[in-house]
Design a protein around this motif. Sequence first.
Motif, PDB file in Angstrom:
ATOM      1  N   ARG A  36      56.338  41.514  97.403  1.00 26.25           N
ATOM      2  CA  ARG A  36      56.026  42.163  96.125  1.00 26.25           C
ATOM      3  C   ARG A  36      55.198  41.213  95.276  1.00 26.25           C
ATOM      4  O   ARG A  36      55.321  39.991  95.406  1.00 26.25           O
ATOM      5  CB  ARG A  36      57.307  42.575  95.389  1.00 26.25           C
ATOM      6  CG  ARG A  36      58.072  43.665  96.132  1.00 26.25           C
ATOM      7  CD  ARG A  36      59.319  44.089  95.387  1.00 26.25           C
ATOM      8  NE  ARG A  36      60.074  45.077  96.157  1.00 26.25           N
ATOM      9  CZ  ARG A  36      61.260  45.537  95.825  1.00 26.25           C
ATOM     10  NH1 ARG A  36      61.852  45.114  94.711  1.00 26.25           N
ATOM     11  NH2 ARG A  36      61.875  46.431  96.587  1.00 26.25           N
ATOM     12  N   LYS A  52      53.604  40.377  91.278  1.00 26.48           N
ATOM     13  CA  LYS A  52      53.599  40.626  89.832  1.00 26.48           C
ATOM     14  C   LYS A  52      52.270  40.151  89.261  1.00 26.48           C
ATOM     15  O   LYS A  52      51.868  38.997  89.481  1.00 26.48           O
ATOM     16  CB  LYS A  52      54.756  39.905  89.135  1.00 26.48           C
ATOM     17  CG  LYS A  52      54.777  40.177  87.618  1.00 26.48           C
ATOM     18  CD  LYS A  52      55.819  39.348  86.886  1.00 26.48           C
ATOM     19  CE  LYS A  52      57.160  40.020  86.923  1.00 26.48           C
ATOM     20  NZ  LYS A  52      58.082  39.434  85.910  1.00 26.48           N
ATOM     21  N   ASN A  95      49.396  40.662  85.648  1.00 31.12           N
ATOM     22  CA  ASN A  95      49.419  40.969  84.220  1.00 31.12           C
ATOM     23  C   ASN A  95      48.121  41.533  83.655  1.00 31.12           C
ATOM     24  O   ASN A  95      47.946  41.617  82.443  1.00 31.12           O
ATOM     25  CB  ASN A  95      49.831  39.718  83.416  1.00 31.12           C
ATOM     26  CG  ASN A  95      48.916  38.524  83.690  1.00 31.12           C
ATOM     27  OD1 ASN A  95      47.788  38.683  84.124  1.00 31.12           O
ATOM     28  ND2 ASN A  95      49.424  37.328  83.438  1.00 31.12           N
ATOM     29  N   TYR A 136      54.664  44.740  90.453  1.00 34.58           N
ATOM     30  CA  TYR A 136      55.212  44.690  89.095  1.00 34.58           C
ATOM     31  C   TYR A 136      54.032  44.456  88.143  1.00 34.58           C
ATOM     32  O   TYR A 136      53.239  43.528  88.341  1.00 34.58           O
ATOM     33  CB  TYR A 136      56.206  43.536  88.948  1.00 34.58           C
ATOM     34  CG  TYR A 136      57.426  43.648  89.828  1.00 34.58           C
ATOM     35  CD1 TYR A 136      58.369  44.651  89.632  1.00 34.58           C
ATOM     36  CD2 TYR A 136      57.661  42.715  90.843  1.00 34.58           C
ATOM     37  CE1 TYR A 136      59.503  44.741  90.429  1.00 34.58           C
ATOM     38  CE2 TYR A 136      58.795  42.790  91.641  1.00 34.58           C
ATOM     39  CZ  TYR A 136      59.711  43.806  91.429  1.00 34.58           C
ATOM     40  OH  TYR A 136      60.833  43.883  92.223  1.00 34.58           O
ATOM     41  N   TYR A 137      53.947  45.285  87.108  1.00 41.21           N
ATOM     42  CA  TYR A 137      52.785  45.202  86.219  1.00 41.21           C
ATOM     43  C   TYR A 137      53.254  44.952  84.786  1.00 41.21           C
ATOM     44  O   TYR A 137      54.085  45.690  84.246  1.00 41.21           O
ATOM     45  CB  TYR A 137      51.964  46.487  86.283  1.00 41.21           C
ATOM     46  CG  TYR A 137      50.608  46.362  85.632  1.00 41.21           C
ATOM     47  CD1 TYR A 137      49.604  45.627  86.250  1.00 41.21           C
ATOM     48  CD2 TYR A 137      50.348  46.948  84.391  1.00 41.21           C
ATOM     49  CE1 TYR A 137      48.356  45.491  85.661  1.00 41.21           C
ATOM     50  CE2 TYR A 137      49.102  46.822  83.803  1.00 41.21           C
ATOM     51  CZ  TYR A 137      48.107  46.091  84.436  1.00 41.21           C
ATOM     52  OH  TYR A 137      46.876  45.951  83.843  1.00 41.21           O
ATOM     53  N   GLU A 138      52.711  43.917  84.148  1.00 39.12           N
ATOM     54  CA  GLU A 138      53.252  43.453  82.866  1.00 39.12           C
ATOM     55  C   GLU A 138      52.538  43.989  81.626  1.00 39.12           C
ATOM     56  O   GLU A 138      53.117  43.925  80.537  1.00 39.12           O
ATOM     57  CB  GLU A 138      53.197  41.915  82.817  1.00 39.12           C
ATOM     58  CG  GLU A 138      54.116  41.235  83.811  1.00 39.12           C
ATOM     59  CD  GLU A 138      54.111  39.733  83.650  1.00 39.12           C
ATOM     60  OE1 GLU A 138      55.141  39.185  83.252  1.00 39.12           O
ATOM     61  OE2 GLU A 138      53.066  39.102  83.919  1.00 39.12           O
ATOM     62  N   SER A 165      56.882  46.017  84.309  1.00 42.06           N
ATOM     63  CA  SER A 165      57.738  44.856  84.081  1.00 42.06           C
ATOM     64  C   SER A 165      57.802  44.587  82.587  1.00 42.06           C
ATOM     65  O   SER A 165      56.818  44.177  81.971  1.00 42.06           O
ATOM     66  CB  SER A 165      57.168  43.635  84.821  1.00 42.06           C
ATOM     67  OG  SER A 165      57.944  42.493  84.547  1.00 42.06           O
ATOM     68  N   GLN A 208      61.245  47.261  85.841  1.00 49.79           N
ATOM     69  CA  GLN A 208      61.783  45.904  85.954  1.00 49.79           C
ATOM     70  C   GLN A 208      62.199  45.433  84.567  1.00 49.79           C
ATOM     71  O   GLN A 208      61.411  45.490  83.621  1.00 49.79           O
ATOM     72  CB  GLN A 208      60.747  44.926  86.539  1.00 49.79           C
ATOM     73  CG  GLN A 208      61.364  43.555  86.813  1.00 49.79           C
ATOM     74  CD  GLN A 208      60.359  42.547  87.324  1.00 49.79           C
ATOM     75  OE1 GLN A 208      59.276  42.394  86.755  1.00 49.79           O
ATOM     76  NE2 GLN A 208      60.697  41.849  88.396  1.00 49.79           N
ATOM     77  N   SER A 211      64.095  42.552  81.840  1.00 55.10           N
ATOM     78  CA  SER A 211      64.239  41.115  81.616  1.00 55.10           C
ATOM     79  C   SER A 211      65.206  40.797  80.488  1.00 55.10           C
ATOM     80  O   SER A 211      65.370  39.638  80.123  1.00 55.10           O
ATOM     81  CB  SER A 211      62.868  40.504  81.282  1.00 55.10           C
ATOM     82  OG  SER A 211      61.958  40.710  82.327  1.00 55.10           O
ATOM     83  N   ASP A 268      64.868  41.106  86.745  1.00 55.67           N
ATOM     84  CA  ASP A 268      64.123  39.863  86.878  1.00 55.67           C
ATOM     85  C   ASP A 268      65.052  38.658  86.741  1.00 55.67           C
ATOM     86  O   ASP A 268      66.173  38.775  86.252  1.00 55.67           O
ATOM     87  CB  ASP A 268      63.008  39.800  85.830  1.00 55.67           C
ATOM     88  CG  ASP A 268      61.801  39.026  86.335  1.00 55.67           C
ATOM     89  OD1 ASP A 268      61.935  38.254  87.302  1.00 55.67           O
ATOM     90  OD2 ASP A 268      60.700  39.189  85.758  1.00 55.67           O
ATOM     91  N   ARG A 283      58.674  37.532  96.233  1.00 55.68           N
ATOM     92  CA  ARG A 283      57.813  37.951  95.123  1.00 55.68           C
ATOM     93  C   ARG A 283      56.783  36.876  94.820  1.00 55.68           C
ATOM     94  O   ARG A 283      57.105  35.680  94.781  1.00 55.68           O
ATOM     95  CB  ARG A 283      58.666  38.228  93.886  1.00 55.68           C
ATOM     96  CG  ARG A 283      57.913  38.981  92.816  1.00 55.68           C
ATOM     97  CD  ARG A 283      58.831  39.354  91.677  1.00 55.68           C
ATOM     98  NE  ARG A 283      58.764  38.429  90.574  1.00 55.68           N
ATOM     99  CZ  ARG A 283      59.721  38.278  89.660  1.00 55.68           C
ATOM    100  NH1 ARG A 283      60.838  38.960  89.768  1.00 55.68           N
ATOM    101  NH2 ARG A 283      59.569  37.433  88.679  1.00 55.68           N
ATOM    102  N   ASP A 315      54.307  35.755  91.862  1.00 56.58           N
ATOM    103  CA  ASP A 315      54.030  35.926  90.431  1.00 56.58           C
ATOM    104  C   ASP A 315      52.697  35.267  90.095  1.00 56.58           C
ATOM    105  O   ASP A 315      52.538  34.048  90.280  1.00 56.58           O
ATOM    106  CB  ASP A 315      55.126  35.273  89.585  1.00 56.58           C
ATOM    107  CG  ASP A 315      56.392  36.104  89.531  1.00 56.58           C
ATOM    108  OD1 ASP A 315      56.459  37.125  90.234  1.00 56.58           O
ATOM    109  OD2 ASP A 315      57.313  35.728  88.780  1.00 56.58           O
TER     110      ASP A 315
END
Length: 806
Positions: A534, A536, A538, A555-557, A579, A604, A606, A626, A755, A757
Amino acid sequence: MNEIELLAPVGSFDALKAAVQNGANAVYLGGKDFSARASANNFDREELIEAVKYAHIRDVRVFVTTNTLIKQNEIEDFVEYAKFLYDIDVDAIIMQDIGVAMLIHELLPDFELHASTQMVAHSLEDVQYLESVGFKRVVLARELTVEEIKYICDNTNVDIEIFVHGALCVCYSGGCLMSSMIGNRSGNRGRCAQPCRQKYTMIDISTGEEIHNNGDYLLSTRDLNTIEEIDKIIETGVLSLKIEGRMKKPEYVATVISSYRNAIDEYEATKKVSISDETMEDLYTIFNRKFTKGLILGEVGEDVMNSNVPNNQGLYVGKVVDYNKKAKRLKIKLEGTLKKGDGINLGGGTIGRIIKGKEIAQIGYKGETIELDFIGEARKNQPVFKTSDTDLIDKAQKTYTQDKEFAKSLIDAEISIKLGEYPELKLIDKNDNSVTVKGDKLVEEALKVALSEEKIETQIKKLGNTPYEIDNLNIKLDKGVSMPISLINQMRREAIDLLDEARIPVKNRADKNKYIKYSPKKYERNLDQKSKIRVKVNNIEALKSIINLDIDMIYYEDVTTLEQATAMANANNKKLVYSAPRIVRNKEYRRLEKSNEYCKDNVQISALGQVKYYKENNENVSFEVDYYLNSFNSETINHYKKEGAKTVCISQELNIHEIKETTQYTDVEIETVAYGYIPMMLSEYCPMGVVARSCKKEKRCANCKESKYVLRDFKGEEYRVAQDLFCRSTIYNSSANCLINNLEELSDAGINVFRLDFTHENPDLISKITKAFINTVNNNFTVNINDQEIFDEMDTTLGHLYKGVE
């Protein structure tokens, strides 16, 4: 409004006495185990028993800090320790570890739970969530303002506790990995090495230029002091005002507690706050790193930070006029008082004689020029600060070293003296504890002088150096009777002893004799299942670089481009999950409303409050948890499972053996960050804005968006600084965690989701790294030579994979 509780820090028995005798309503202290101040003296078990007795007799509640993350192999010991605290009548237990807290709540449901500030409760959603799972009290994050605190108090029934004085963390407490990642000493385990108090230089990456401010301690905060506006804090509706300082000396506890006790009492009596110059000078002298009224009262940026001095500054008393090194004489123009025995910030030791011309004095006053015998270094016009005061220390010590009782509890008394009956004395405190003592001689008819009410009142009120004072006295006395005064005195002493004993237990504690045991369920994990990759990201450009690769989930921030990102993922048949940010404070949730449209089945999270927020908006939503939520053991992982977690990213502070030990007690899908620059700090303070002086407080400026600054430490390590949606600063580790050569070992330990990041990597590098991990997983965890070369050119670390934390 509730009666305000003044909550004192206690690191020793003398500090306990100092807190109680100067007016604390409650104290918090740590035992030798599981305490977030591992280097404090702390209390062994016998001392804890005596501390509870001492405090309860004086109507002071005791909260024990067990606010660290608990490893899997420690849970059984923790349960035994919690039962010990329960059995000795500790009033409440303060916790950080959500899973173990839920275990204690299940095993000892009437043991009051307090959510530590390490739980990062920073929103109404967080507080309401903690209330819903059984917490009686929540200690809010120190970053919240009085307006936010009032909003929370107005909308929850849980008790709210906030810090009002003492040291501040520059990072959100419970979210700091800086000490852990740099020096292997984890703040989450009570061993913070305070890297924020070290020197840093800010560097502009694009130019290489060093950006200088007034000092080198760019992450060092001032100390909080809210006493002059304590009324604004009380009016929010909080229950408890907390003083920081379990590492501080008893003199500090005595001085700060007495100052706040007087301020609170004055406000409650007059609805006004008027703090004397003497009180402020005492607070400055006893300890400060410069004072700030803090984010709680609206101060930000430079007003919260002290880049000059990371330790005690003291009280300003004047300037150096001259220093004669040969004669060893220091001349000072005083703007405050200085006495023999005081300490100043120039050199060590204390002041000997004070020289005024040809005279030797004990004290120098404001406006005078004095000389001191001095060996060291000093320069003309250098400010002089008093760092200790003999009179202040003496005044503080007198409150706790002589075993005098200064904090009296009001009690009521009833005495019955009837002819031909045994006399009876009853004492009742304000907590409905009552004791009765009968005399051992019958009341007789007086032969000469009959016993008077005045004489009885005098004897009953002779409580001397006890923690009590008579409020109401009811005397039932027959006329013309007599009994020995010594018998009244004996009854009074016996009743006081019995009342002491009656005040120690916590009432209605049901399970004192109950045996409790921790028996976790073991699971057979399917280690043959295919490992998943996976990613992540941004921003859209980063998303584009991996959208066509063979990955399980993205995962998209960035909520502002979430619609575009979702459309792109759907077009490429990829699962994209929003996320959520680590910190979303109260009304900031409005900025996330768009995410609900795209989080109907999965998000996701946090922060604890995000469980509540997303469930309210999408009843069937499931969660990817997370690692910011500190899953340190199977109890926490399984707690999140109950809340709807499909995947839990395990803590980045566990080593491979601890991971393997943990995963055998859960069947939840376990994820770890196999690549990424770990965020070490998340802060409301913006070093770019303060040091680079380019801050526009009302919006993110171009420099912030570019994320073009690093902080360089004394070793030459450089830590990237970036800002989030809400202008909060994140400081990243200098090296990227990279576990590409350890994937098989992680898989064997029970992790099946790896993951990646990505934060400030360019799209080309993001694509190369992702492909390298995909290739490695598909090739039975063997890294090919070309892929290995990518990482050989980078500065990488294995993080805590083999080290872990103490």
